[in-house]
Design an enzyme around this catalytic site. Structure first.
Site, PDB file in Angstrom:
ATOM      1  N   ARG A  44      38.442  15.574  37.572  1.00 24.12           N
ATOM      2  CA  ARG A  44      38.058  15.370  38.975  1.00 24.12           C
ATOM      3  C   ARG A  44      38.699  16.363  39.951  1.00 24.12           C
ATOM      4  NH1 ARG A  44      39.078   9.981  37.592  1.00 24.12           N
ATOM      5  NH2 ARG A  44      37.160   8.871  37.051  1.00 24.12           N
ATOM      6  N   LYS A 104      31.948  27.573  47.943  1.00 24.77           N
ATOM      7  CA  LYS A 104      30.762  27.212  47.155  1.00 24.77           C
ATOM      8  C   LYS A 104      31.017  27.640  45.717  1.00 24.77           C
ATOM      9  CE  LYS A 104      26.825  27.323  50.317  1.00 24.77           C
ATOM     10  NZ  LYS A 104      25.535  27.999  50.609  1.00 24.77           N
ATOM     11  N   GLU A 115      26.366  42.940  51.769  1.00 20.61           N
ATOM     12  CA  GLU A 115      26.856  41.708  52.414  1.00 20.61           C
ATOM     13  C   GLU A 115      27.741  42.049  53.626  1.00 20.61           C
ATOM     14  OE1 GLU A 115      25.762  38.701  51.560  1.00 20.61           O
ATOM     15  OE2 GLU A 115      25.131  38.867  49.453  1.00 20.61           O
ATOM     16  N   LYS A 126      33.279  35.202  57.630  1.00 12.06           N
ATOM     17  CA  LYS A 126      32.807  34.139  56.741  1.00 12.06           C
ATOM     18  C   LYS A 126      33.656  32.879  56.927  1.00 12.06           C
ATOM     19  CE  LYS A 126      31.073  32.607  52.434  1.00 12.06           C
ATOM     20  NZ  LYS A 126      30.609  32.878  51.089  1.00 12.06           N
ATOM     21  N   GLU A 176      26.998  23.429  55.192  1.00 10.74           N
ATOM     22  CA  GLU A 176      25.712  24.016  55.543  1.00 10.74           C
ATOM     23  C   GLU A 176      24.732  23.014  56.124  1.00 10.74           C
ATOM     24  OE1 GLU A 176      24.559  27.239  52.961  1.00 10.74           O
ATOM     25  OE2 GLU A 176      22.454  26.892  53.408  1.00 10.74           O
ATOM     26  N   ARG A 223      26.043  27.339  59.033  1.00  9.19           N
ATOM     27  CA  ARG A 223      26.352  28.179  57.865  1.00  9.19           C
ATOM     28  C   ARG A 223      25.119  28.938  57.348  1.00  9.19           C
ATOM     29  NH1 ARG A 223      30.469  26.893  52.774  1.00  9.19           N
ATOM     30  NH2 ARG A 223      30.038  28.820  51.662  1.00  9.19           N
ATOM     31  N   ASN A 235      22.731  33.253  55.345  1.00  8.69           N
ATOM     32  CA  ASN A 235      21.570  33.525  54.493  1.00  8.69           C
ATOM     33  C   ASN A 235      20.657  34.614  55.058  1.00  8.69           C
ATOM     34  OD1 ASN A 235      22.370  31.531  52.716  1.00  8.69           O
ATOM     35  ND2 ASN A 235      21.224  29.944  53.791  1.00  8.69           N
ATOM     36  N   HIS A 242      18.421  36.682  52.873  1.00 10.23           N
ATOM     37  CA  HIS A 242      18.390  36.041  51.556  1.00 10.23           C
ATOM     38  C   HIS A 242      17.067  35.333  51.258  1.00 10.23           C
ATOM     39  CE1 HIS A 242      22.577  37.097  51.611  1.00 10.23           C
ATOM     40  NE2 HIS A 242      22.809  36.539  50.443  1.00 10.23           N
ATOM     41  N   HIS A 274      15.971  36.436  47.835  1.00  7.98           N
ATOM     42  CA  HIS A 274      15.838  35.532  46.685  1.00  7.98           C
ATOM     43  C   HIS A 274      14.443  35.628  46.074  1.00  7.98           C
ATOM     44  CE1 HIS A 274      19.347  32.757  48.025  1.00  7.98           C
ATOM     45  NE2 HIS A 274      19.768  33.730  47.249  1.00  7.98           N
ATOM     46  N   HIS A 321      22.061  41.445  43.179  1.00 10.47           N
ATOM     47  CA  HIS A 321      21.885  40.552  44.323  1.00 10.47           C
ATOM     48  C   HIS A 321      21.961  41.304  45.669  1.00 10.47           C
ATOM     49  CE1 HIS A 321      22.206  37.030  46.875  1.00 10.47           C
ATOM     50  NE2 HIS A 321      23.340  37.493  47.357  1.00 10.47           N
TER      51      HIS A 321
HETATM   52  N1  LIG Z   1      29.994  31.165  45.707  1.00  7.54           N
HETATM   53  C1  LIG Z   1      29.420  31.913  46.620  1.00  7.54           C
HETATM   54  O1  LIG Z   1      29.507  31.659  47.814  1.00  7.54           O
HETATM   55  C2  LIG Z   1      28.670  33.127  46.159  1.00  7.54           C
HETATM   56  C3  LIG Z   1      28.234  34.061  47.104  1.00  7.54           C
HETATM   57  C4  LIG Z   1      27.595  35.207  46.644  1.00  7.54           C
HETATM   58  C5  LIG Z   1      27.395  35.400  45.288  1.00  7.54           C
HETATM   59  N2  LIG Z   1      27.831  34.470  44.391  1.00  7.54           N
HETATM   60  C6  LIG Z   1      27.651  34.668  42.962  1.00  7.54           C
HETATM   61  O2  LIG Z   1      28.429  35.792  42.580  1.00  7.54           O
HETATM   62  C7  LIG Z   1      27.842  36.399  41.449  1.00  7.54           C
HETATM   63  C8  LIG Z   1      27.805  37.884  41.657  1.00  7.54           C
HETATM   64  O3  LIG Z   1      29.127  38.355  41.808  1.00  7.54           O
HETATM   65  P1  LIG Z   1      29.496  39.887  41.561  1.00  7.54           P
HETATM   66  O4  LIG Z   1      28.587  40.725  42.345  1.00  7.54           O
HETATM   67  O5  LIG Z   1      30.952  39.982  41.766  1.00  7.54           O
HETATM   68  O6  LIG Z   1      29.051  40.140  40.063  1.00  7.54           O
HETATM   69  P2  LIG Z   1      29.812  39.968  38.659  1.00  7.54           P
HETATM   70  O7  LIG Z   1      30.836  38.928  38.673  1.00  7.54           O
HETATM   71  O8  LIG Z   1      28.703  39.868  37.651  1.00  7.54           O
HETATM   72  O9  LIG Z   1      30.529  41.389  38.487  1.00  7.54           O
HETATM   73  C9  LIG Z   1      29.734  42.553  38.387  1.00  7.54           C
HETATM   74  C10 LIG Z   1      30.135  43.405  37.200  1.00  7.54           C
HETATM   75  O10 LIG Z   1      31.348  44.098  37.496  1.00  7.54           O
HETATM   76  C11 LIG Z   1      32.328  43.904  36.476  1.00  7.54           C
HETATM   77  N3  LIG Z   1      33.613  43.997  37.166  1.00  7.54           N
HETATM   78  C12 LIG Z   1      34.190  43.054  37.965  1.00  7.54           C
HETATM   79  N4  LIG Z   1      35.289  43.557  38.550  1.00  7.54           N
HETATM   80  C13 LIG Z   1      35.410  44.839  38.117  1.00  7.54           C
HETATM   81  C14 LIG Z   1      36.353  45.891  38.390  1.00  7.54           C
HETATM   82  N5  LIG Z   1      37.331  45.721  39.275  1.00  7.54           N
HETATM   83  N6  LIG Z   1      36.180  47.057  37.757  1.00  7.54           N
HETATM   84  C15 LIG Z   1      35.151  47.242  36.892  1.00  7.54           C
HETATM   85  N7  LIG Z   1      34.222  46.302  36.616  1.00  7.54           N
HETATM   86  C16 LIG Z   1      34.357  45.125  37.226  1.00  7.54           C
HETATM   87  C17 LIG Z   1      31.951  42.588  35.864  1.00  7.54           C
HETATM   88  O11 LIG Z   1      32.419  42.482  34.563  1.00  7.54           O
HETATM   89  C18 LIG Z   1      30.409  42.625  35.922  1.00  7.54           C
HETATM   90  O12 LIG Z   1      29.890  43.361  34.850  1.00  7.54           O
HETATM   91  C19 LIG Z   1      26.478  35.749  41.265  1.00  7.54           C
HETATM   92  O13 LIG Z   1      26.540  34.859  40.186  1.00  7.54           O
HETATM   93  C20 LIG Z   1      26.252  34.995  42.557  1.00  7.54           C
HETATM   94  O14 LIG Z   1      25.480  33.846  42.367  1.00  7.54           O
HETATM   95  C21 LIG Z   1      28.457  33.344  44.815  1.00  7.54           C
HETATM   96 ZN   LIG Z   2      24.385  37.063  49.114  1.00 11.58          ZN
END
Ligand SMILES: NC(=O)c1ccc[n+]([C@@H]2O[C@H](COP(=O)([O-])OP(=O)(O)OC[C@H]3O[C@@H](n4cnc5c(N)ncnc54)[C@H](O)[C@@H]3O)[C@@H](O)[C@H]2O)c1
Ligand SMILES: [Zn+2]
Length: 269
Positions: free
Chosen positions: A30, A52, A94, A136, A146, A150, A154, A157, A161, A174
């Protein structure tokens, strides 16, 4: 590993690792504490802040998750030196978003320092990451779950999306889809009389400076609209958009008619 409720998790990685770790921390016994150490630009300016957490399900992106805040977020700019440039640029989308929705000075800083930012100048990075996190955090503090405010996060987006869905999440990162989405949303803002045409033009020019795509792929406008209706963020049969009035000033519009949306998509296509 004999973890208990006093164990803590550390998410060292990008948004995927952060979201998964956060979700596990939220649900294991939990809820146990967790710390975010984001290593991509996207996770540093976006996913590690705001609480999130989610994992995907075959029926939808982020279908299973929780609002769960980390105890601490640690950002080390040096991690960005090994990040592939394409990932770095996607994260910049972003940052541009924060400028458009809340801070015209940030936007102007990005315009004036694009080269230095792409060369990973540490003063520039510190400034844009700190400013993005502050924006943020401010938005999330006002409306964590949201209920309305919030939603401004988006911006770009709704179109983004749809593009990600229609290209089966393989065509674009993304941030790249969001870049295209922001340009479309800004042209839609002009099309519906909310801003002048220089606003979408400025957004498009800045994204191009960062090497981001600004034109949608070859998809049918009707498919884009259908996909937007299926997005879990649309309520009933209305298409909600975050539209821009000026750089730094935004409006949530609940019932954008299809005609101007189609006009924008067809102009772009
Ligand atoms: N929770 C939220 O509010 C929120 C907001 C936006 C996106 N997201 C989520 O985040 C994810 C995308 O995140 P991301 O863009 O960080 O992608 P990711 O986590 O897939 O990382 C991108 C790539 O970079 C590599 N990598 C990470 N750090 C590195 C570094 N310092 N040097 C070399 N390689 C590195 C990873 O292994 C991966 O291959 C999605 O799943 C999305 O849904 C969540
Ligand atoms: Zn985004």
């Amino acid at each position: 590993m004999n973890c208990d409720r006093k164990s803590a998790l550390v998410a060292l990685g990008g948004g995927v690792v952060g979201d998964l770790t956060g979700f596990i921390a939220a649900t294991y016994q939990r809820g146990i504490p967790f710390v975010q150490i984001p290593t991509t630009l996207l996770s540093q300016v976006d996913s590690s802040v705001g609480g999130k957490t989610a994992v995907n399900h075959p029926r939808g992106k982020n279908m299973i998750g929780a609002f769960y805040q980390p105890k601490l977020v640690v950002i080390d700019l040096d991690t960005l030196h090994t990040l592939p440039q394409k990932e770095f640029r996607a994260g910049l989308a972003e940052v541009v978003k924060y400028g458009v929705i809340a801070d015209k000075n940030l936007f102007a800083f990005l315009e004036g320092n694009a080269k230095a930012i792409l060369l990973l100048d540490s003063h520039c990075l510190e400034h844009i990451i700190e400013t993005s996190c502050a924006i943020k955090a401010d938005v999330v503090e006002k409306d964590e779950r949201e209920s309305r405010h919030r939603m401004i996060l988006n911006f770009g987006h709704t179109f983004g999306h749809a593009i990600e869905t229609l290209t089966n999440y393989t065509g674009y990162l993304h941030g790249e889809a969001v870049a295209i989405g922001m340009v479309q949303a800004a042209w839609l803002s002009a099309e519906t009389g909310r801003c002048s045409e220089d606003v979408p033009q400025r957004i498009e020019d800045l994204l191009k400076k960062f090497g981001l795509p600004t034109q949608p792929p070859d998809v049918k406008s009707q498919d884009v609209i259908e996909s937007m209706y299926h997005d879990k963020k649309t309520e009933r049969d209305q298409l909600r958009f975050i539209l821009v009035k000026d750089i730094g000033s935004i409006e949530i519009v609940d019932d954008v008619p299809e005609t101007p949306i189609k006009a924008v998509l067809e102009k772009a296509g």
